[in-house]
Enzyme design. Structure first.
Site, PDB file in Angstrom:
ATOM      1  N   TYR A  83      19.368  28.209  34.336  1.00 18.29           N
ATOM      2  CA  TYR A  83      19.330  28.496  35.769  1.00 18.29           C
ATOM      3  C   TYR A  83      20.741  28.531  36.342  1.00 18.29           C
ATOM      4  O   TYR A  83      21.120  29.464  37.059  1.00 18.29           O
ATOM      5  CB  TYR A  83      18.491  27.450  36.508  1.00 18.29           C
ATOM      6  CG  TYR A  83      18.521  27.651  38.006  1.00 18.29           C
ATOM      7  CD1 TYR A  83      17.865  28.725  38.585  1.00 18.29           C
ATOM      8  CD2 TYR A  83      19.239  26.778  38.836  1.00 18.29           C
ATOM      9  CE1 TYR A  83      17.912  28.938  39.956  1.00 18.29           C
ATOM     10  CE2 TYR A  83      19.291  26.979  40.203  1.00 18.29           C
ATOM     11  CZ  TYR A  83      18.625  28.053  40.762  1.00 18.29           C
ATOM     12  OH  TYR A  83      18.687  28.274  42.118  1.00 18.29           O
ATOM     13  N   ASN A 130      17.164  38.551  46.940  1.00 16.09           N
ATOM     14  CA  ASN A 130      16.775  37.152  47.066  1.00 16.09           C
ATOM     15  C   ASN A 130      15.882  36.656  45.931  1.00 16.09           C
ATOM     16  O   ASN A 130      15.890  35.472  45.615  1.00 16.09           O
ATOM     17  CB  ASN A 130      16.048  36.971  48.407  1.00 16.09           C
ATOM     18  CG  ASN A 130      15.300  35.668  48.492  1.00 16.09           C
ATOM     19  OD1 ASN A 130      15.875  34.594  48.609  1.00 16.09           O
ATOM     20  ND2 ASN A 130      13.966  35.742  48.429  1.00 16.09           N
ATOM     21  N   GLY A 167       9.742  31.208  51.230  1.00 18.59           N
ATOM     22  CA  GLY A 167      11.101  30.700  51.228  1.00 18.59           C
ATOM     23  C   GLY A 167      12.109  31.514  52.006  1.00 18.59           C
ATOM     24  O   GLY A 167      11.848  31.973  53.120  1.00 18.59           O
ATOM     25  N   GLY A 170      22.302  24.641  48.590  1.00 15.96           N
ATOM     26  CA  GLY A 170      22.019  23.427  47.848  1.00 15.96           C
ATOM     27  C   GLY A 170      20.591  22.989  48.122  1.00 15.96           C
ATOM     28  O   GLY A 170      19.671  23.816  48.171  1.00 15.96           O
ATOM     29  N   LEU A 171      20.397  21.701  48.348  1.00 19.64           N
ATOM     30  CA  LEU A 171      19.062  21.124  48.492  1.00 19.64           C
ATOM     31  C   LEU A 171      18.325  21.720  49.695  1.00 19.64           C
ATOM     32  O   LEU A 171      18.675  21.457  50.848  1.00 19.64           O
ATOM     33  CB  LEU A 171      19.185  19.607  48.659  1.00 19.64           C
ATOM     34  CG  LEU A 171      17.886  18.810  48.676  1.00 19.64           C
ATOM     35  CD1 LEU A 171      17.221  18.848  47.300  1.00 19.64           C
ATOM     36  CD2 LEU A 171      18.150  17.365  49.108  1.00 19.64           C
TER      37      LEU A 171
END
Length: 258
Positions: free
Chosen positions: A157, A91, A20, A188-189
């Site tokens: 979360y 992160n 990621g 966001g997404l």
């Protein structure tokens, strides 16, 4: 026009670098001439990342950010020239489950708190003194739009990411006069392994949030991180909030009796 800082001077400590945002950021900084200390729990992925980026550019440290003693030992043992850290990318984080608060798994809640909050504060606290002693640096925290806009099933979360947001703002004040900048990144997404982790390997459920839409990529977020840290030292970007063009803030959730 601003003269950007020379990215070759960047030495970046990254937690959660096995996939990621963390892995994408590692690649972005090394591509620009920087050096990276990549940490994470999956040693095989760290080794692959180091082989890809080169041993001279990437130093790996397998660890779990929830383990304070391991974090302390890792920071103390970083060899030169990787020890001249001037960017900390906190992160590592995750979401688990999407059940309502009355049905959620308490172990999942605890894991999110331990990773997203405790792991974050261990990382920042352990690396700040060195950056201050070396004359400055940049702390980048990974928040989320969930820290500002809560949603059903995201209670803990979202709460952990609200903590990240306020922690970043608070240490920004603590660091006045220390030449250490602080930026909270709030994506966001974004299509990464995030949903696969949230739904514990269920690929069908993990694919649903991205179905029939155009999500952001890990590289998109890495570019925003790189930009914020590349600005002149007198410029501090407090936060960057990013959403896919196909995503917006939804309507209020209103319960209606039948």
């Amino acid at each position: 026009m601003y003269q950007l800082l020379d990215p070759s001077r960047f030495v970046v400590f990254i937690t959660g670098a096995t996939s990621g945002f963390g892995a994408a950021a590692a690649r972005r900084y090394v591509a620009a001439g920087g050096k990276v200390i990549a940490t994470g729990r999956r040693e095989d992925r760290l080794i692959a990342l180091r082989d890809e980026l080169g041993h001279d550019n990437c130093h790996i440290v397998p660890l779990d950010v929830r383990d304070r003693a391991a974090m302390e030992a890792a920071v103390a043992a970083i060899p030169a020239p990787f020890d001249a850290i001037n960017i900390v990318l906190a992160n590592a984080g995750l979401a688990l489950g999407l059940q309502s608060a009355a049905e959620a798994d308490l172990d999942d809640w605890q894991t999110m708190i331990d990773t997203n909050i405790s792991g974050l504060v261990y990382t920042v606290r352990l690396l700040l003194p060195g950056m201050i002693a070396r004359g400055g640096g940049h702390v980048v925290t990974l928040g989320s739009v969930a820290g500002e806009f809560a949603y059903p099933g995201g209670s803990v979360y979202a709460a952990t990411k609200a903590f990240v947001k306020h922690f970043a703002l608070a240490i920004r004040s603590d660091l006045q006069g220390k030449n250490v900048r602080v930026t909270d990144i709030q994506p966001g997404l974004t299509e990464t392994e995030f949903s696969l982790v949230r739904f514990k390997g269920d690929e069908g459920k993990a694919a649903q949030p991205y179905s029939d839409t155009k999500a952001m990529s890990a590289e998109d977020i890495a570019e925003s991180i790189f930009w914020a840290t590349s600005l002149p030292e007198h410029v501090n970007v407090n936060k960057i909030q990013l959403m896919a063009t196909t995503q917006a803030i939804g309507p209020f959730d209103i319960y209606r009796e039948k």
